[in-house]
Design a protein around this motif. Structure first.
Motif, mmCIF file in Angstrom:
data_model
loop_
_atom_site.group_PDB
_atom_site.id
_atom_site.type_symbol
_atom_site.label_atom_id
_atom_site.label_comp_id
_atom_site.label_asym_id
_atom_site.label_seq_id
_atom_site.Cartn_x
_atom_site.Cartn_y
_atom_site.Cartn_z
ATOM 1 N N GLY A 30 -41.332 35.356 25.080
ATOM 2 C CA GLY A 30 -42.414 35.981 25.813
ATOM 3 C C GLY A 30 -43.619 36.373 24.996
ATOM 4 N N GLY A 31 -43.529 36.365 23.685
ATOM 5 C CA GLY A 31 -44.690 36.728 22.882
ATOM 6 C C GLY A 31 -45.710 35.602 22.854
ATOM 7 N N LEU A 32 -46.968 35.949 23.071
ATOM 8 C CA LEU A 32 -48.027 34.938 23.012
ATOM 9 C C LEU A 32 -48.513 34.712 21.586
ATOM 10 C CD1 LEU A 32 -50.126 35.984 26.128
ATOM 11 C CD2 LEU A 32 -48.488 34.108 25.930
ATOM 12 N N LEU A 33 -48.715 35.808 20.858
ATOM 13 C CA LEU A 33 -49.249 35.715 19.498
ATOM 14 C C LEU A 33 -48.244 36.147 18.446
ATOM 15 C CD1 LEU A 33 -52.716 37.364 20.190
ATOM 16 C CD2 LEU A 33 -52.193 34.927 20.079
ATOM 17 N N ASN A 34 -47.213 36.825 18.870
ATOM 18 C CA ASN A 34 -46.251 37.404 17.941
ATOM 19 C C ASN A 34 -44.856 36.864 18.214
ATOM 20 O OD1 ASN A 34 -48.280 39.344 17.028
ATOM 21 N ND2 ASN A 34 -47.969 40.287 19.016
ATOM 22 N N GLU A 35 -43.994 37.052 17.242
ATOM 23 C CA GLU A 35 -42.571 36.779 17.413
ATOM 24 C C GLU A 35 -41.913 38.121 17.700
ATOM 25 O OE1 GLU A 35 -40.788 33.923 17.166
ATOM 26 O OE2 GLU A 35 -42.494 32.640 16.716
ATOM 27 N N ASN A 36 -41.180 38.202 18.794
ATOM 28 C CA ASN A 36 -40.506 39.433 19.176
ATOM 29 C C ASN A 36 -39.003 39.274 18.970
ATOM 30 O OD1 ASN A 36 -42.920 40.723 20.078
ATOM 31 N ND2 ASN A 36 -42.846 39.435 21.887
ATOM 32 N N TRP A 37 -38.388 40.336 18.444
ATOM 33 C CA TRP A 37 -36.976 40.300 18.095
ATOM 34 C C TRP A 37 -36.293 41.572 18.542
ATOM 35 C CZ3 TRP A 37 -34.855 36.184 15.290
ATOM 36 C CH2 TRP A 37 -35.792 35.242 14.847
ATOM 37 N N LEU A 38 -35.019 41.465 18.796
ATOM 38 C CA LEU A 38 -34.165 42.613 19.008
ATOM 39 C C LEU A 38 -33.327 42.734 17.740
ATOM 40 C CD1 LEU A 38 -33.770 44.620 21.259
ATOM 41 C CD2 LEU A 38 -31.934 43.196 22.142
ATOM 42 N N ALA A 39 -33.499 43.847 17.047
ATOM 43 C CA ALA A 39 -32.752 44.092 15.814
ATOM 44 C C ALA A 39 -31.729 45.181 16.097
ATOM 45 C CB ALA A 39 -33.696 44.532 14.698
ATOM 46 N N TYR A 40 -30.500 44.930 15.738
ATOM 47 C CA TYR A 40 -29.430 45.907 15.903
ATOM 48 C C TYR A 40 -29.055 46.438 14.525
ATOM 49 C CZ TYR A 40 -28.775 43.917 20.560
ATOM 50 O OH TYR A 40 -28.961 43.476 21.843
ATOM 51 N N HIS A 41 -29.206 47.737 14.349
ATOM 52 C CA HIS A 41 -28.746 48.382 13.124
ATOM 53 C C HIS A 41 -27.601 49.300 13.509
ATOM 54 C CE1 HIS A 41 -28.776 51.505 9.926
ATOM 55 N NE2 HIS A 41 -28.766 50.401 9.194
ATOM 56 N N ASN A 42 -26.432 49.042 12.936
ATOM 57 C CA ASN A 42 -25.223 49.785 13.305
ATOM 58 C C ASN A 42 -25.034 49.779 14.821
ATOM 59 O OD1 ASN A 42 -24.540 50.397 10.630
ATOM 60 N ND2 ASN A 42 -25.854 52.199 10.640
ATOM 61 N N ASP A 43 -25.292 48.623 15.430
ATOM 62 C CA ASP A 43 -25.140 48.385 16.868
ATOM 63 C C ASP A 43 -26.142 49.117 17.754
ATOM 64 O OD1 ASP A 43 -23.054 46.518 16.602
ATOM 65 O OD2 ASP A 43 -21.612 48.140 16.355
#
Length: 75
Positions: A30-43
């Motif tokens: 869904g990002g037009l100009l950026n890379e979007n991520w879901l980061a899980y730290h310790n879940d």
């Protein structure tokens, strides 16, 4: 490792208190100009945005940050 994964890895390294062994990431669409991520730290999930190359030339990052902050405050 792709260039974007190198950027994600660098961003994770910059987060105080995060141990990379306890982090996993998933790309979001869904990002037009950026890379979007879901980061899980310790879940626990966190949204991560990696700016697209050259996007700083036409995106006001301060205004973008303020809009994101206000959206978060609204829930």
């Amino acid at each position: 490792m792709t260039e974007i994964l190198k950027q994600v890895d660098k961003a994770i390294d910059a987060v105080p208190g995060w141990d990379k062994e306890n982090v996993r990431v998933e790309p979001l669409v869904g990002g037009l100009l950026n890379e979007n991520w879901l980061a899980y730290h310790n879940d626990k999930p966190y949204f991560m945005k990696v700016y697209g190359v050259g996007s700083e030339n036409f995106v006001d990052r301060d205004l973008s940050f303020e809009a994101a902050r206000q959206a978060h405050a609204l829930g």
